[in-house]
Design a protein around this motif. Sequence first.
Motif, PDB file in Angstrom:
ATOM      1  N   ALA A 100      13.222   6.051  -1.313  1.00 23.48           N
ATOM      2  CA  ALA A 100      13.294   5.151  -2.471  1.00 23.48           C
ATOM      3  C   ALA A 100      12.863   3.741  -2.073  1.00 23.48           C
ATOM      4  O   ALA A 100      13.199   2.768  -2.758  1.00 23.48           O
ATOM      5  N   SER A 101      12.122   3.642  -0.961  1.00 23.59           N
ATOM      6  CA  SER A 101      11.739   2.320  -0.442  1.00 23.59           C
ATOM      7  C   SER A 101      10.953   1.496  -1.459  1.00 23.59           C
ATOM      8  O   SER A 101      10.169   2.036  -2.245  1.00 23.59           O
ATOM      9  N   ARG A 102      11.131   0.190  -1.370  1.00 22.81           N
ATOM     10  CA  ARG A 102      10.422  -0.730  -2.271  1.00 22.81           C
ATOM     11  C   ARG A 102       9.085  -1.193  -1.704  1.00 22.81           C
ATOM     12  O   ARG A 102       8.456  -2.086  -2.266  1.00 22.81           O
ATOM     13  N   LEU A 103       8.654  -0.563  -0.620  1.00 24.23           N
ATOM     14  CA  LEU A 103       7.325  -0.899  -0.088  1.00 24.23           C
ATOM     15  C   LEU A 103       6.257  -0.630  -1.141  1.00 24.23           C
ATOM     16  O   LEU A 103       5.323  -1.418  -1.310  1.00 24.23           O
ATOM     17  N   VAL A 104       6.405   0.478  -1.847  1.00 19.61           N
ATOM     18  CA  VAL A 104       5.398   0.830  -2.857  1.00 19.61           C
ATOM     19  C   VAL A 104       5.327  -0.243  -3.945  1.00 19.61           C
ATOM     20  O   VAL A 104       4.236  -0.608  -4.400  1.00 19.61           O
ATOM     21  N   ASP A 105       6.458  -0.810  -4.319  1.00 21.74           N
ATOM     22  CA  ASP A 105       6.472  -1.876  -5.343  1.00 21.74           C
ATOM     23  C   ASP A 105       5.642  -3.067  -4.868  1.00 21.74           C
ATOM     24  O   ASP A 105       4.835  -3.636  -5.618  1.00 21.74           O
TER      25      ASP A 105
ATOM     26  N   ALA B 139      -6.892   3.915   1.178  1.00 23.24           N
ATOM     27  CA  ALA B 139      -5.800   4.822   0.811  1.00 23.24           C
ATOM     28  C   ALA B 139      -4.634   4.662   1.788  1.00 23.24           C
ATOM     29  O   ALA B 139      -4.817   4.655   3.011  1.00 23.24           O
ATOM     30  N   ILE B 140      -3.425   4.531   1.225  1.00 24.33           N
ATOM     31  CA  ILE B 140      -2.200   4.280   2.000  1.00 24.33           C
ATOM     32  C   ILE B 140      -1.228   5.429   1.766  1.00 24.33           C
ATOM     33  O   ILE B 140      -1.004   5.826   0.622  1.00 24.33           O
ATOM     34  N   LEU B 141      -0.640   5.927   2.849  1.00 25.86           N
ATOM     35  CA  LEU B 141       0.362   6.999   2.752  1.00 25.86           C
ATOM     36  C   LEU B 141       1.681   6.492   3.329  1.00 25.86           C
ATOM     37  O   LEU B 141       1.737   6.109   4.502  1.00 25.86           O
ATOM     38  N   ASP B 142       2.736   6.478   2.511  1.00 24.08           N
ATOM     39  CA  ASP B 142       4.072   6.136   3.015  1.00 24.08           C
ATOM     40  C   ASP B 142       4.820   7.448   3.235  1.00 24.08           C
ATOM     41  O   ASP B 142       5.211   8.135   2.289  1.00 24.08           O
ATOM     42  N   VAL B 143       4.984   7.794   4.497  1.00 25.80           N
ATOM     43  CA  VAL B 143       5.579   9.081   4.886  1.00 25.80           C
ATOM     44  C   VAL B 143       7.101   8.941   4.903  1.00 25.80           C
ATOM     45  O   VAL B 143       7.637   8.053   5.560  1.00 25.80           O
ATOM     46  N   GLY B 144       7.783   9.819   4.189  1.00 24.55           N
ATOM     47  CA  GLY B 144       9.237   9.699   4.107  1.00 24.55           C
ATOM     48  C   GLY B 144       9.606   8.384   3.454  1.00 24.55           C
ATOM     49  O   GLY B 144      10.561   7.721   3.845  1.00 24.55           O
TER      50      GLY B 144
ATOM     51  N   PRO C 123       6.498   2.503 -15.876  1.00 32.88           N
ATOM     52  CA  PRO C 123       5.106   2.898 -16.112  1.00 32.88           C
ATOM     53  C   PRO C 123       4.203   2.713 -14.892  1.00 32.88           C
ATOM     54  O   PRO C 123       3.219   3.427 -14.732  1.00 32.88           O
ATOM     55  N   ARG C 124       4.561   1.789 -13.995  1.00 30.56           N
ATOM     56  CA  ARG C 124       3.722   1.557 -12.809  1.00 30.56           C
ATOM     57  C   ARG C 124       3.708   2.764 -11.882  1.00 30.56           C
ATOM     58  O   ARG C 124       2.811   2.923 -11.050  1.00 30.56           O
ATOM     59  N   ALA C 125       4.714   3.647 -12.023  1.00 32.81           N
ATOM     60  CA  ALA C 125       4.779   4.844 -11.165  1.00 32.81           C
ATOM     61  C   ALA C 125       3.579   5.756 -11.401  1.00 32.81           C
ATOM     62  O   ALA C 125       3.201   6.537 -10.525  1.00 32.81           O
ATOM     63  N   GLY C 126       2.972   5.628 -12.572  1.00 30.99           N
ATOM     64  CA  GLY C 126       1.846   6.489 -12.920  1.00 30.99           C
ATOM     65  C   GLY C 126       0.620   6.256 -12.063  1.00 30.99           C
ATOM     66  O   GLY C 126      -0.248   7.123 -11.966  1.00 30.99           O
ATOM     67  N   SER C 127       0.543   5.104 -11.407  1.00 31.59           N
ATOM     68  CA  SER C 127      -0.634   4.853 -10.572  1.00 31.59           C
ATOM     69  C   SER C 127      -0.399   5.237  -9.111  1.00 31.59           C
ATOM     70  O   SER C 127      -1.236   4.956  -8.246  1.00 31.59           O
ATOM     71  N   VAL C 128       0.741   5.883  -8.841  1.00 29.35           N
ATOM     72  CA  VAL C 128       1.067   6.309  -7.472  1.00 29.35           C
ATOM     73  C   VAL C 128       1.037   7.838  -7.428  1.00 29.35           C
ATOM     74  O   VAL C 128       1.402   8.496  -8.402  1.00 29.35           O
ATOM     75  N   THR C 129       0.602   8.396  -6.291  1.00 32.02           N
ATOM     76  CA  THR C 129       0.695   9.849  -6.089  1.00 32.02           C
ATOM     77  C   THR C 129       2.018  10.134  -5.378  1.00 32.02           C
ATOM     78  O   THR C 129       2.295   9.552  -4.321  1.00 32.02           O
TER      79      THR C 129
ATOM     80  N   ILE D 243      -2.119   4.494  -3.465  1.00 26.36           N
ATOM     81  CA  ILE D 243      -0.892   4.675  -2.689  1.00 26.36           C
ATOM     82  C   ILE D 243      -0.327   6.067  -2.952  1.00 26.36           C
ATOM     83  O   ILE D 243      -0.225   6.496  -4.104  1.00 26.36           O
ATOM     84  N   THR D 244       0.041   6.735  -1.857  1.00 30.09           N
ATOM     85  CA  THR D 244       0.754   8.019  -1.943  1.00 30.09           C
ATOM     86  C   THR D 244       2.097   7.850  -1.255  1.00 30.09           C
ATOM     87  O   THR D 244       2.166   7.294  -0.152  1.00 30.09           O
TER      88      THR D 244
END
Length: 210
Positions: A50-55, A42-47, A84-90, A65-66
């Motif tokens: 709009a970063s593209r790290l999640v992409d 499990a990965i948490l990107d704090v703050g 649609p890929r946003a649906g797999s992120v919290t 990914i949260t």
Amino acid sequence: MGDRQHWDRVYDARDETALTWFEAAPTLSHDLVRRHVRPGDAILDVGGGASRLVDALLEDGLGPITVLDLSPGALAASRARLGPRAGSVTWIAADITGWTPPRRYALWHDRAVFHFLTAPSDRAAYVATMAAALTPGGTAIIATFALDGPATCSGLPVCRYSPETLAAEIDTHAPGRFVPLGAARHLHHTPKGATQAFQVSWFRRTDASA
Ligand SMILES: C[S@@+](CC[C@H](N)C(=O)[O-])C[C@H]1O[C@@H](n2cnc3c(N)ncnc32)[C@H](O)[C@@H]1O
């Protein structure tokens, strides 16, 4: 650190690609995260804004990914980009200094958030949250402006760090709970061509008080 309205205004006023901290490819963060997680962690990107790290992490098949941010507007920009890929992120709209983690994470990533915490009480709250959120043995990656970086960001004052002062600051608030593993200097080029000195440190959360 600015309030939610400040950050919502910032993200409303400009396209994400025009923000000074924009990275088309967040290569350094991406490489560091990949180095410290295994599939399924499990990965948490704090703050995360709009970063593209999640992409990039979704492309790798990493996560769950949260992405947490004070600004719902920033999270909305990322969700719209991902479709649609946003649906797999919290997605969590919250202030990290007052947030109670609902679960534990193997990796905590923060690029350019901790440096906005100019009040010691906010830094203490941030580090306490980080200790509670990370699994023992988990990794925290924290990127801030370096000592020779800008004194402000987004019109707000920041605290600048070296690897040593960042490690000392974290140890002040959670003695013995985070072991520095490494650090690197990074020169960020803003969309308008300015250069900003960052430093990124990574830490292992110890088993102490698990
Ligand atoms: C300089 S931006 C960096 C965004 C992202 N990490 C990146 O690298 O593109 C700082 C981000 O921190 C968020 N932020 C500021 N204070 C925060 C807080 N107390 N809790 C959660 N997010 C916060 C802002 O909304 C903004 O998205």
